[in-house]
Design a protein around this motif. Structure first.
Motif, short mmCIF file in Angstrom:
data_model
loop_
_atom_site.label_atom_id
_atom_site.label_comp_id
_atom_site.label_asym_id
_atom_site.label_seq_id
_atom_site.Cartn_x
_atom_site.Cartn_y
_atom_site.Cartn_z
N TYR A 120 9.48 44.84 89.29
CA TYR A 120 9.69 44.92 87.85
C TYR A 120 11.16 45.00 87.45
N THR A 151 13.54 47.06 83.13
CA THR A 151 12.52 46.22 83.72
C THR A 151 12.38 44.91 82.95
N TRP A 153 9.71 44.14 81.71
CA TRP A 153 8.89 44.58 80.58
C TRP A 153 9.75 44.92 79.37
N ALA A 179 5.73 50.07 85.28
CA ALA A 179 6.05 49.21 84.15
C ALA A 179 6.62 49.98 82.97
N HIS A 485 10.95 39.89 90.11
CA HIS A 485 11.57 40.19 88.82
C HIS A 485 12.39 39.02 88.33
#
Length: 495
Positions: A120, A151, A153, A179, A485
């Motif tokens: 991530y 991340t 995210w 996450a 990632h």
């Protein structure tokens, strides 16, 4: 050297030895080269899509090493009445593959917290930590904020993409938790698990961070207990009591932050959620969700394929793009228990989820990646005949059958299974038992292991990455796990 080159070399050598090499050549057709091979033709015709993706779906089979993929492929094929070896799981048709090196910065054989963090954040880190760099010592609360990592995210959220998390494990477990959480200890899932130092230092448990960050639009999995108080079971929840000692009902807290969102606890409620609903939190078990083999009957939990389908419907409703992670979390748990049946059953269920996602999305705008966080000490061995039941005893070539019953035997004269473990709870205490086919085909059977351990362990070899869709051509070669990632950000064109 390929087969054609090897055959050419052998023939050329023979011709030289007979003095005939100067006038004779071997064509590919003579060597059996099939120019019409559909797989080769597909590869030749393939044109990579270099445009950015609108959506990315990352599938992580927890503990799904290559031996697990191979055994599950055979198992799935045998469920369809085939020998099994020729079968393909859904992701094995993807055009791009790579090998991923899974070690943590402090361990040759990794854990899921460090591996998820690498995937991530793009940064390899220690075992047991979530969303923080390797400079932070596990369990040290004091420097968590300074060591926290961004991340993909975070970047996707800032770009306006919807975010989704699915796990057949607890939503506060390592792979989904990395996450949204930053923690020096993966086991701090609820406040009662925080160390005294963490409590005095102001560190937050993982479930609290899920609600506080409020960044996940659709979250579906297990783990109700980390969100509920340790009092009598909450009304309208099919649940044991919660684990929280701080008196806070985090489900109510989540609902206050998301007044238009839906909280669901069973399949019927999930099915009834309208596609245009805002955020959705689904908690289908107090702890981990059931193994796939237990999802039967009218009151069963939703399958991972059903969770995936619903999440894609919800996340794609506004058409602005999304990132979704789907974890087959219980593959790992079955392996730890030394039980190949559930490990393979959950892998087959995971493959069905990948197939659903593939069918519901377009290769033109959606990149799908399938990988694992680590492997297990799971082996396929013993020279079984082609099509031998993958969960059964090894039946060997009749040429080697000394007893006349078709069974292969160890040097102790006893049969053995194709599947086994290098360590785990199935190790014999003393002499090995004499196994029967009925015994080893029982779904509860624990495969024999070499080293006795309470729980079987992870393994350290590379795992595979399979990919398709926009910009997925970068998935190739042997890469560090942190490359996942980079590939996700590149696919989405996130700076």
């Amino acid at each position: 050297m390929n087969d054609f080159a090897r055959m050419t070399l052998l023939l050329s050598t023979a011709l030289v030895m007979t003095g005939c090499a100067s006038t004779t050549t071997l064509s590919k057709a003579d060597a059996g080269f099939d120019a019409e091979n559909p797989v080769l033709a597909e590869r030749i015709a393939y044109e990579p899509n270099r445009a950015p993706a609108k959506n990315v779906i990352l599938f992580i089979g927890d503990g799904m090493g290559i031996s697990t993929v191979t055994a599950a492929r055979i198992y799935a094929g045998q469920l369809e009445g085939k020998p099994g070896e020729e079968h393909q799981l859904s992701w094995e048709r993807f055009p791009h593959t790579a090998l991923s090196k899974t070690y943590n910065t402090d361990q040759q054989v990794p854990d899921s917290a460090g591996t998820a963090t690498a995937m991530y954040t793009g940064v390899k880190t220690r075992a047991g930590v979530l969303g923080v760099g390797p400079e932070l010592v596990r369990g040290d609360c004091s420097a968590t904020e300074a060591a926290s990592l961004e991340t993909f995210w975070d970047a996707a959220s800032e770009a306006g993409l919807k975010l989704g998390l699915i796990s057949s494990a607890r939503l506060t477990h390592a792979t989904p938790a990395a996450a949204y959480a930053h923690s020096s200890e993966r086991n701090w899932e609820y406040d009662g698990e925080l160390s005294d130092g963490a409590k005095s230092g102001g560190c937050r448990d993982i479930a609290t961070q899920f609600v506080d960050t409020n960044m996940i639009d659709v979250a579906l999995g297990g783990g109700r207990r980390a969100f509920l108080r340790d009092v009598d079971p909450e009304p309208d929840l099919i649940d044991v009591m919660g684990r929280r000692t701080d008196g806070i009902n985090l489900i109510d807290a989540w609902q206050m932050k998301n007044p238009g969102g839906a909280v669901v606890f069973d399949k019927a409620a999930l099915d009834a959620v309208p596609t245009n609903t805002g955020r959705v939190l689904g908690l289908f078990d107090a702890s981990h969700m059931d193994f796939a083999s237990a999802k039967t009957g009218p009151d069963r939990q939703p399958t991972i394929a059903e969770l995936t389908a619903k999440a894609i419907e919800l996340l794609s409703a506004d058409g602005d793009g999304f990132v979704l992670m789907v974890e087959g979390g219980r593959i790992d748990h079955a392996h730890h228990g030394g039980n190949a049946f559930n490990a393979l059953s959950d892998t087959v269920a995971f493959a069905e989820a990948v197939a659903v996602a593939d069918a519901m999305t377009s290769d033109a705008d959606t990149t799908i990646m399938v990988t694992a966080d680590h492997s297990h000490v799971f082996t396929i061995a013993g020279y079984p005949m082609r099509g031998n039941p993958i969960l059964g005893l090894v039946k060997q070539n009749p040429h080697y059958d000394s007893e006349g019953d078709g069974l292969a035997r160890g040097s102790d004269g006893k049969p053995y299974t194709t599947l086994g473990y290098a360590n785990g709870p199935g190790a014999a205490d003393g002499a090995r038992a004499t196994l029967t086919e009925d015994e080893v085909l029982d779904p509860a059977y624990r495969q024999q292991a070499t080293i006795p351990m309470r729980g079987e362990t992870h393994a350290g070899e590379d795992v595979a990455i399979y990919a398709k869709g926009p910009r997925s051509f970068v998935v190739s070669g042997v890469v560090e796990q942190s490359f996942v990632h980079d590939a996700v950000r590149y696919a989405l064109d996130l700076d």
